[in-house]
Design an enzyme around this catalytic site. Structure first.
Site: not given
Ligand code: HMG
Ligand code: MG
Length: 324
Positions: A29-30, A222, A224, A255, A264
């Site tokens: 995933r990450d 977690h 990095h 990210c 990581n």
């Molecule tokens: P948004 O654009 O603000 O919200 O996204 P929305 O609800 O208005 O949705 C926009 C579009 O996304 C729409 O589609 C929705 O249908 C679709 P459109 O009408 O434009 O065609 N949509 C989805 N499609 C599939 N699955 C879904 C979904 N939700 C909405 N679940 C949202 C808000 C949160 C969805 C978006 O910003 C997002 O997906 N962000 C994720 C970012 C991400 O994954 N980042 C990396 C992970 S976090 C990380 O790495 C940190 C971690 O490792 C810990 C650390 O290191 O500290 C965990």
């Molecule tokens: Mg991370």
């Protein structure tokens, strides 16, 4: 291979006999989410299989986030369908909202992680909402997952610093962690998203959380490894009583919404350290190195991790092991 000796040699971490350290693998995933070149679903499934072969029992497999936000993981359904699930292995998936949970449920997931941050600026960049909004959005997600009997985790990103606003107060991290715990997640993972933390901060955070009433058994870290402090931070976490650490085989990761973040902590580096300290964890270094070599071939670049480059070490012969 255990290069060092038992805990008694200098290390004073409080482990009770039979107690294990959990290694929570985030490579699929990450580790892959920030890769620009598309990776075949079959290669991802093979990677997950090699990780299970190595003895990893918690493998964060993919994300059910918006495919526009993270195109690399748009094949989440296909991956869950394709990967061979092994008995005794948990495959959590990242879920940002109810839509993501519905997708994960339909795909047969049984464990999930929600995610927020300690900094609003990062939360806005990453998920388009404030921390408060994201916690409210996660409430029905956690409730539903619990109804389904899933194992659940909540991430607090930027727990050591934010790429947009800098220093993050530990009191803020504690507040957000407690709010996630109150949602009912089984575990809270504190993320050093951009790799700026140092050991004293780890100890301080665990201490503040303990005073606030969050049991150390519900905590994970977690890290990095952007600035090379991840292993030192693990040791600080062990001393403080934490027994779950995230790592990514091959040291990949980052990210897309955290500028400057590097990979990581590498699983092979973590396994080498834990072996040397004599901690039980159930993961074979040579198996992790085989999975790391596989991922390096898939990504077309050499391994970034120290142990990936040097191999493990056999004290009986003085030779490197697990390097091909
Ligand atoms: P948004 O654009 O603000 O919200 O996204 P929305 O609800 O208005 O949705 C926009 C579009 O996304 C729409 O589609 C929705 O249908 C679709 P459109 O009408 O434009 O065609 N949509 C989805 N499609 C599939 N699955 C879904 C979904 N939700 C909405 N679940 C949202 C808000 C949160 C969805 C978006 O910003 C997002 O997906 N962000 C994720 C970012 C991400 O994954 N980042 C990396 C992970 S976090 C990380 O790495 C940190 C971690 O490792 C810990 C650390 O290191 O500290 C965990
Ligand atoms: Mg991370």
């Amino acid at each position: 291979m255990v290069p060092g000796g038992p805990l008694s040699r200098g290390y004073t971490g409080r482990m009770t006999p039979g107690e294990r350290v959990r290694i929570y693998e985030v490579g699929p995933r990450d580790g892959l989410q920030n890769e620009v070149r598309p990776i075949a679903t079959a290669d991802k499934a093979r990677f997950v299989g090699l990780l299970a072969d190595a003895g990893l029992r918690e493998i964060e497999a993919t994300s059910f986030v918006s495919p526009k936000a993270v195109p690399q993981l748009a094949d989440a359904e296909e991956l869950l369908r394709t990967l061979e699930r092994r008995p005794g292995v948990r495959y959590p998936v990242l879920v940002p909202n109810e839509r993501g949970l519905a997708r994960a449920e339909a795909a047969g997931a049984e464990a999930m992680a929600i995610f927020t941050a300690a900094s609003d600026a990062f939360a806005r960049a990453n998920i388009g909402m404030t921390v408060d909004e994201s916690i409210e959005r996660s409430r029905p997600v956690v409730a539903r997952a619990r109804e389904l009997g899933w194992w659940t985790r909540g991430y607090v990103s930027t727990a050591f610093g934010c790429p947009y606003t800098g220093r993050v107060a530990p009191e803020r991290v504690v507040e957000v962690a407690l709010r996630l715990a109150e949602l009912g997640v089984d575990e809270v993972a504190l993320g050093d998203t951009i790799g700026v933390g140092v050991p004293a901060q780890v100890a301080d955070l665990v201490g503040l959380l303990a005073v606030a009433g969050l049991a150390v058994e519900r905590l994970a870290f977690h890290f990095h490894d952007t600035r090379g402090t991840a292993l030192a931070n693990v040791v600080a976490g062990l001393h403080a009583g934490v027994r779950c650490f995230d790592a990514s085989t091959g040291g990949t990761g980052g990210c897309p919404y955290a500028p400057g973040a590097a990979g990581n902590l590498a699983t092979e580096d973590l396994v080498y350290l834990l072996d040397g300290l004599g901690h039980e964890h159930g993961v074979r270094l040579e198996g992790v190195l085989a999975a790391a070599r596989f991922v390096a071939v898939v990504l077309g670049r050499p391994l970034a991790s120290k142990v990936g480059q040097a191999g493990g070490w056999d004290p009986a012969t003085g030779r490197a092991v697990g390097r091909e």
